[in-house]
Design a protein around this motif. Structure first.
Motif, PDB file in Angstrom:
ATOM      1  N   SER A  91      -9.945  -9.509   4.149  1.00 53.11           N
ATOM      2  CA  SER A  91     -10.719 -10.136   5.235  1.00 53.11           C
ATOM      3  C   SER A  91     -12.203  -9.816   5.083  1.00 53.11           C
ATOM      4  N   LYS A  92     -12.558  -9.236   3.943  1.00 53.24           N
ATOM      5  CA  LYS A  92     -13.957  -8.826   3.724  1.00 53.24           C
ATOM      6  C   LYS A  92     -14.405  -9.411   2.387  1.00 53.24           C
ATOM      7  N   ALA A  93     -14.471  -8.544   1.351  1.00 54.87           N
ATOM      8  CA  ALA A  93     -15.050  -8.975   0.072  1.00 54.87           C
ATOM      9  C   ALA A  93     -14.330 -10.175  -0.548  1.00 54.87           C
TER      10      ALA A  93
ATOM     11  N   ARG B  19       8.558  -8.582  -2.392  1.00 55.78           N
ATOM     12  CA  ARG B  19       8.736 -10.011  -2.167  1.00 55.78           C
ATOM     13  C   ARG B  19       7.624 -10.822  -2.839  1.00 55.78           C
ATOM     14  N   GLU B  20       6.428 -10.242  -2.875  1.00 56.87           N
ATOM     15  CA  GLU B  20       5.278 -10.978  -3.434  1.00 56.87           C
ATOM     16  C   GLU B  20       5.290 -10.906  -4.962  1.00 56.87           C
ATOM     17  N   TRP B  21       4.414 -11.727  -5.566  1.00 59.14           N
ATOM     18  CA  TRP B  21       4.349 -11.787  -7.026  1.00 59.14           C
ATOM     19  C   TRP B  21       3.135 -11.027  -7.546  1.00 59.14           C
TER      20      TRP B  21
ATOM     21  N   GLU C  81      -4.521  -3.577  -2.377  1.00 54.14           N
ATOM     22  CA  GLU C  81      -5.164  -3.153  -1.124  1.00 54.14           C
ATOM     23  C   GLU C  81      -5.405  -4.383  -0.253  1.00 54.14           C
ATOM     24  N   ARG C  82      -5.013  -4.305   1.012  1.00 50.85           N
ATOM     25  CA  ARG C  82      -5.227  -5.454   1.891  1.00 50.85           C
ATOM     26  C   ARG C  82      -6.589  -5.460   2.604  1.00 50.85           C
ATOM     27  N   PRO C  83      -7.183  -4.301   2.906  1.00 51.08           N
ATOM     28  CA  PRO C  83      -8.444  -4.371   3.660  1.00 51.08           C
ATOM     29  C   PRO C  83      -9.497  -5.335   3.092  1.00 51.08           C
TER      30      PRO C  83
ATOM     31  N   GLY D  82       4.307   3.480   6.774  1.00 51.30           N
ATOM     32  CA  GLY D  82       3.330   2.385   6.842  1.00 51.30           C
ATOM     33  C   GLY D  82       3.479   1.550   8.108  1.00 51.30           C
ATOM     34  N   ASP D  83       3.037   0.322   8.013  1.00 44.06           N
ATOM     35  CA  ASP D  83       2.978  -0.555   9.195  1.00 44.06           C
ATOM     36  C   ASP D  83       4.339  -0.776   9.853  1.00 44.06           C
ATOM     37  N   CYS D  84       5.417  -0.589   9.086  1.00 45.25           N
ATOM     38  CA  CYS D  84       6.751  -0.884   9.653  1.00 45.25           C
ATOM     39  C   CYS D  84       7.353   0.319  10.372  1.00 45.25           C
TER      40      CYS D  84
ATOM     41  N   ILE E 211      -3.837 -14.473   7.712  1.00 47.24           N
ATOM     42  CA  ILE E 211      -4.188 -13.626   6.563  1.00 47.24           C
ATOM     43  C   ILE E 211      -3.392 -12.351   6.562  1.00 47.24           C
ATOM     44  N   ARG E 212      -2.393 -12.315   5.689  1.00 50.08           N
ATOM     45  CA  ARG E 212      -1.671 -11.067   5.474  1.00 50.08           C
ATOM     46  C   ARG E 212      -1.611 -10.754   3.976  1.00 50.08           C
ATOM     47  N   THR E 213      -1.576 -11.807   3.172  1.00 45.15           N
ATOM     48  CA  THR E 213      -1.387 -11.592   1.731  1.00 45.15           C
ATOM     49  C   THR E 213      -2.608 -12.059   0.942  1.00 45.15           C
TER      50      THR E 213
ATOM     51  N   SER F  96      -2.791   0.921   9.859  1.00 48.24           N
ATOM     52  CA  SER F  96      -4.042   1.299   9.210  1.00 48.24           C
ATOM     53  C   SER F  96      -3.783   1.808   7.802  1.00 48.24           C
ATOM     54  N   TRP F  97      -4.801   1.652   7.001  1.00 49.57           N
ATOM     55  CA  TRP F  97      -4.769   2.057   5.589  1.00 49.57           C
ATOM     56  C   TRP F  97      -4.478   3.548   5.480  1.00 49.57           C
ATOM     57  N   GLN F  98      -5.155   4.342   6.308  1.00 47.66           N
ATOM     58  CA  GLN F  98      -4.953   5.786   6.232  1.00 47.66           C
ATOM     59  C   GLN F  98      -3.508   6.149   6.574  1.00 47.66           C
TER      60      GLN F  98
ATOM     61  N   ASP G 165      13.384 -10.309  -2.788  1.00 48.27           N
ATOM     62  CA  ASP G 165      13.460 -10.275  -1.328  1.00 48.27           C
ATOM     63  C   ASP G 165      14.706  -9.474  -0.943  1.00 48.27           C
ATOM     64  N   VAL G 166      14.503  -8.325  -0.348  1.00 51.16           N
ATOM     65  CA  VAL G 166      15.667  -7.518   0.032  1.00 51.16           C
ATOM     66  C   VAL G 166      16.232  -8.072   1.341  1.00 51.16           C
ATOM     67  N   ALA G 167      17.506  -8.441   1.290  1.00 46.92           N
ATOM     68  CA  ALA G 167      18.115  -9.109   2.442  1.00 46.92           C
ATOM     69  C   ALA G 167      18.915  -8.149   3.314  1.00 46.92           C
TER      70      ALA G 167
ATOM     71  N   PHE H 123      -9.579   5.113  11.275  1.00 50.82           N
ATOM     72  CA  PHE H 123      -9.545   3.669  11.003  1.00 50.82           C
ATOM     73  C   PHE H 123     -10.970   3.198  10.792  1.00 50.82           C
ATOM     74  N   TRP H 124     -11.149   2.231   9.907  1.00 52.77           N
ATOM     75  CA  TRP H 124     -12.483   1.631   9.790  1.00 52.77           C
ATOM     76  C   TRP H 124     -12.368   0.118   9.777  1.00 52.77           C
ATOM     77  N   THR H 125     -13.453  -0.518  10.148  1.00 50.47           N
ATOM     78  CA  THR H 125     -13.568  -1.973  10.022  1.00 50.47           C
ATOM     79  C   THR H 125     -15.023  -2.282   9.677  1.00 50.47           C
TER      80      THR H 125
ATOM     81  N   GLN I  96       0.820  -1.216   0.000  1.00 48.66           N
ATOM     82  CA  GLN I  96       0.000   0.000   0.000  1.00 48.66           C
ATOM     83  C   GLN I  96       0.855   1.268   0.000  1.00 48.66           C
ATOM     84  N   SER I  97       1.722   1.379   0.995  1.00 50.77           N
ATOM     85  CA  SER I  97       2.438   2.653   1.142  1.00 50.77           C
ATOM     86  C   SER I  97       3.498   2.810   0.058  1.00 50.77           C
ATOM     87  N   ALA I  98       4.052   1.703  -0.411  1.00 50.85           N
ATOM     88  CA  ALA I  98       5.052   1.791  -1.490  1.00 50.85           C
ATOM     89  C   ALA I  98       4.417   2.416  -2.731  1.00 50.85           C
TER      90      ALA I  98
HETATM   91  C1  LIG Z   1      -6.465  -8.662   6.002  1.00 53.41           C
HETATM   92  C2  LIG Z   1      -6.254  -7.211   6.306  1.00 53.41           C
HETATM   93  C3  LIG Z   1      -7.346  -6.376   6.500  1.00 53.41           C
HETATM   94  C4  LIG Z   1      -7.159  -5.030   6.800  1.00 53.41           C
HETATM   95  N1  LIG Z   1      -8.246  -4.241   6.997  1.00 53.41           N
HETATM   96  C5  LIG Z   1      -8.066  -2.931   7.292  1.00 53.41           C
HETATM   97  C6  LIG Z   1      -9.191  -2.098   7.520  1.00 53.41           C
HETATM   98  O1  LIG Z   1     -10.329  -2.531   7.465  1.00 53.41           O
HETATM   99  N2  LIG Z   1      -8.968  -0.795   7.813  1.00 53.41           N
HETATM  100  C7  LIG Z   1      -7.696  -0.259   7.873  1.00 53.41           C
HETATM  101  O2  LIG Z   1      -7.544   0.943   8.132  1.00 53.41           O
HETATM  102  N3  LIG Z   1      -6.613  -1.049   7.658  1.00 53.41           N
HETATM  103  C8  LIG Z   1      -6.768  -2.360   7.381  1.00 53.41           C
HETATM  104  N4  LIG Z   1      -5.674  -3.163   7.166  1.00 53.41           N
HETATM  105  C9  LIG Z   1      -4.332  -2.579   7.329  1.00 53.41           C
HETATM  106  C10 LIG Z   1      -3.753  -1.995   6.041  1.00 53.41           C
HETATM  107  O3  LIG Z   1      -4.023  -2.802   4.941  1.00 53.41           O
HETATM  108  C11 LIG Z   1      -2.257  -1.867   6.254  1.00 53.41           C
HETATM  109  O4  LIG Z   1      -2.088  -0.930   7.291  1.00 53.41           O
HETATM  110  C12 LIG Z   1      -1.506  -1.448   5.009  1.00 53.41           C
HETATM  111  O5  LIG Z   1      -1.574  -2.429   4.026  1.00 53.41           O
HETATM  112  C13 LIG Z   1      -0.038  -1.184   5.350  1.00 53.41           C
HETATM  113  O6  LIG Z   1       0.649  -0.865   4.187  1.00 53.41           O
HETATM  114  P1  LIG Z   1       2.230  -1.072   4.118  1.00 53.41           P
HETATM  115  O7  LIG Z   1       2.639  -0.561   2.792  1.00 53.41           O
HETATM  116  O8  LIG Z   1       2.861  -0.566   5.325  1.00 53.41           O
HETATM  117  O9  LIG Z   1       2.440  -2.654   4.183  1.00 53.41           O
HETATM  118  P2  LIG Z   1       1.957  -3.766   3.191  1.00 53.41           P
HETATM  119  O10 LIG Z   1       0.761  -3.348   2.424  1.00 53.41           O
HETATM  120  O11 LIG Z   1       1.869  -5.003   4.011  1.00 53.41           O
HETATM  121  O12 LIG Z   1       3.175  -3.930   2.164  1.00 53.41           O
HETATM  122  C14 LIG Z   1       4.443  -4.372   2.558  1.00 53.41           C
HETATM  123  C15 LIG Z   1       5.051  -5.183   1.431  1.00 53.41           C
HETATM  124  O13 LIG Z   1       6.442  -5.289   1.643  1.00 53.41           O
HETATM  125  C16 LIG Z   1       6.864  -6.586   1.273  1.00 53.41           C
HETATM  126  N5  LIG Z   1       8.146  -6.855   1.939  1.00 53.41           N
HETATM  127  C17 LIG Z   1       8.369  -7.001   3.262  1.00 53.41           C
HETATM  128  N6  LIG Z   1       9.675  -7.220   3.492  1.00 53.41           N
HETATM  129  C18 LIG Z   1      10.278  -7.211   2.287  1.00 53.41           C
HETATM  130  C19 LIG Z   1      11.620  -7.400   1.873  1.00 53.41           C
HETATM  131  N7  LIG Z   1      12.619  -7.599   2.749  1.00 53.41           N
HETATM  132  N8  LIG Z   1      11.889  -7.344   0.559  1.00 53.41           N
HETATM  133  C20 LIG Z   1      10.924  -7.123  -0.357  1.00 53.41           C
HETATM  134  N9  LIG Z   1       9.632  -6.945  -0.010  1.00 53.41           N
HETATM  135  C21 LIG Z   1       9.319  -6.984   1.289  1.00 53.41           C
HETATM  136  C22 LIG Z   1       5.724  -7.442   1.767  1.00 53.41           C
HETATM  137  O14 LIG Z   1       5.761  -8.718   1.139  1.00 53.41           O
HETATM  138  C23 LIG Z   1       4.521  -6.610   1.360  1.00 53.41           C
HETATM  139  O15 LIG Z   1       4.084  -6.914   0.066  1.00 53.41           O
HETATM  140  C24 LIG Z   1      -5.840  -4.506   6.875  1.00 53.41           C
HETATM  141  C25 LIG Z   1      -4.739  -5.365   6.683  1.00 53.41           C
HETATM  142  C26 LIG Z   1      -4.935  -6.702   6.410  1.00 53.41           C
HETATM  143  C27 LIG Z   1      -3.749  -7.608   6.215  1.00 53.41           C
END
Ligand SMILES: Cc1cc2nc3c(=O)[nH]c(=O)nc-3n(C[C@H](O)[C@H](O)[C@H](O)COP(=O)(O)OP(=O)(O)OC[C@H]3O[C@@H](n4cnc5c(N)ncnc54)[C@H](O)[C@@H]3O)c2cc1C
Length: 419
Positions: free
Chosen positions: A48-50, A36-38, A43-45, A278-280, A128-130, A296-298, A80-82, A324-326, A13-15
């Motif tokens: 766990s829904k639709a 890392r993924e293919w 969008e991840r939200p 983002g989440d990290c 469920i993450r991917t 969170s998505w926002q 995969d970045v090491a 945040f929404w759910t 998402q954030s990338a």
């Molecule tokens: C099932 C689910 C439901 C959600 N529902 C909601 C919701 O209802 N409302 C809400 O606000 N938020 C929700 N979220 C949270 C929201 O989707 C996340 O906060 C958002 O995706 C975070 O974005 P990000 O870019 O930080 O991480 P991500 O979208 O997770 O992207 C990170 C990417 O980095 C890749 N990566 C990690 N390490 C490496 C590496 N070393 N080398 C290469 N690639 C790498 C990962 O494989 C991944 O593809 C939900 C999340 C999930 C999983």
């Protein structure tokens, strides 16, 4: 390989939002996105829904086709970045390839936290993450199985509703004695529980799973701390997220107190050429005693825009109030601001009619708001959250109160009530 430009580690998402924002700011250099993924960033939200319930998988692209094409990003899937070498300004892939950067954005998200007794590779165990995780669970749910969901957080509850919607029978096992009590006022927690039970789930609170093993039938047997046993077809573990901060940690970047790459208000890490979002990412926010991560998505989107602006030396946008929404079955829950232990909540509306709004305040200063099926009312409260000023709440509960007018007036008024 040389990349004289910006390297984004992660393709989620954030990338995607950051890459798009870089182009919007006029950046014309090379952008390499290493994922890392293919999949293209999605969008991840909806996972766990639709994705679990809809007859057809919804479109999940973070950037629409045209915006993606315009952004001219070199996406390297399956990368995969090491390691991150701060001195050489390069990233090293697991296959040994290195890519140089001028600026690097760490957008690696997180991994589902795992339970030792339920390893992710085990048959009938789901995390469920991917998108691939969600597709696998969706396929399993089509068989209308008996499902145990370990963890009664937002994600676990969403999955529970989705499983019920496709005809599975569902038991939610939660270690705490109420649902989401760290994030929600008790009335909302109770409502979530009764909403889930009304939909047909069994909810076991104060229950931890201590062991899980396959039995002869191929099903899974779960043993709880209290000695109870439960046999099910599928197990879904939803017990939280661990930030993917190992790259940053190993490179010597500062890490936040609860994990996550420590960033400043501009999403810059302790190295001037490296940003994270983002989440990290762990960031100090107004009113919080220490840096925290928001999953969170926002937050992913906003920090991505901030990081993109800061990487180019532009002024980052003002950070918005966290939102945040759910979706819980047919019901939509939204939150504004961040919860805290010491808040007092006042309510408007009636949760038994599935429409209510709470303001959590500290000495009348709104800090957190929660809405059940009242998203537009929650939006009306936004101006109150930017001011750090007390508001008059004595009429908040009244049906006759025009909430929008009231919020506007409160936002304009000088602090009438002493703090
Ligand atoms: C099932 C689910 C439901 C959600 N529902 C909601 C919701 O209802 N409302 C809400 O606000 N938020 C929700 N979220 C949270 C929201 O989707 C996340 O906060 C958002 O995706 C975070 O974005 P990000 O870019 O930080 O991480 P991500 O979208 O997770 O992207 C990170 C990417 O980095 C890749 N990566 C990690 N390490 C490496 C590496 N070393 N080398 C290469 N690639 C790498 C990962 O494989 C991944 O593809 C939900 C999340 C999930 C999983």
């Amino acid at each position: 390989m040389k990349s004289p430009g910006i390297v984004i580690v992660g393709a989620g998402q954030s990338a995607a939002v950051a890459a798009h924002a870089l182009r919007e700011h006029g950046y014309r250099g090379h952008i390499a996105m290493l994922g890392r993924e293919w999949h293209k960033p999605y969008e991840r939200p909806p996972l766990s829904k639709a994705v679990l319930v809809a007859a057809q998988e919804p479109l999940l692209d973070v950037l629409a086709e045209e915006a993606w094409a315009r952004s001219n990003i070199e996406l390297l899937n399956g990368s995969d970045v090491a390691a991150l070498d701060l001195a050489q300004q390069e990233v090293r892939l697991a296959n040994g390839q290195t890519i140089e950067y001028e600026k690097c954005l760490v957008a690696t998200g997180g991994e589902a936290r795992t339970l030792l007794c339920c390893p992710p590779y085990r048959r009938r165990v789901h995390y469920i993450r991917t998108l691939d995780d969600a597709r696998r669970l969706r396929a399993a749910l089509q068989r209308r199985p008996q499902v145990a969901i370990l963890g009664g957080g937002f994600l676990g509850l969403e999955i529970a509703h989705a499983a019920l919607a496709v005809g599975a029978s569902v038991t939610v096992l939660e270690r705490a004695t109420s649902l989401l009590d760290r994030f929600l006022p008790p009335e909302v927690s109770a409502w979530l529980q009764s909403n889930l039970c009304r939909a047909g789930a069994r909810v076991l609170l104060g229950t931890s799973v201590s062991d899980a093993f396959p039995v002869e039938t191929g099903r899974m047997l779960l043993a709880t701390d209290a000695g109870a046993r439960l046999e099910v077809d599928e197990v879904v573990v939803a017990i939280g997220l661990s930030p993917n901060d190992a790259l940053a940690r190993n490179a010597g970047l500062e890490i936040g107190p609860g994990g996550g790459v420590l960033v400043d208000a501009n999403c810059r890490t302790s190295n001037e050429h490296v940003f994270a979002c983002g989440d990290c990412a762990s960031q100090q926010r107004p009113g919080q005693s220490q840096p925290t991560r928001l999953e969170s998505w926002q937050n992913a989107n906003e920090q991505a825009r901030t990081a993109a602006a800061a990487m180019l030396g532009a002024s980052p946008p003002k950070p918005p109030v966290p939102w945040f929404w759910t979706d819980q079955g047919a019901h939509n829950i939204q939150m504004l601001g961040l919860p805290a232990d010491d808040l007092e909540y006042v309510r408007r509306g009636d949760p038994t009619n599935a429409k209510a709004l709470w303001i959590g305040h500290r000495r009348l200063v709104p800090i957190h708001a929660v809405a059940i099926n009242a998203g537009s009312e929650l939006r009306a409260l936004r101006p109150l959250f930017d001011r750090d000023q007390p508001v008059q709440l004595q009429d908040f509960h009244l049906d006759t109160l025009n909430l929008r007018a009231w919020a506007k007036q409160q936002a304009l008024a000088d602090a009438a009530v002493p703090r």
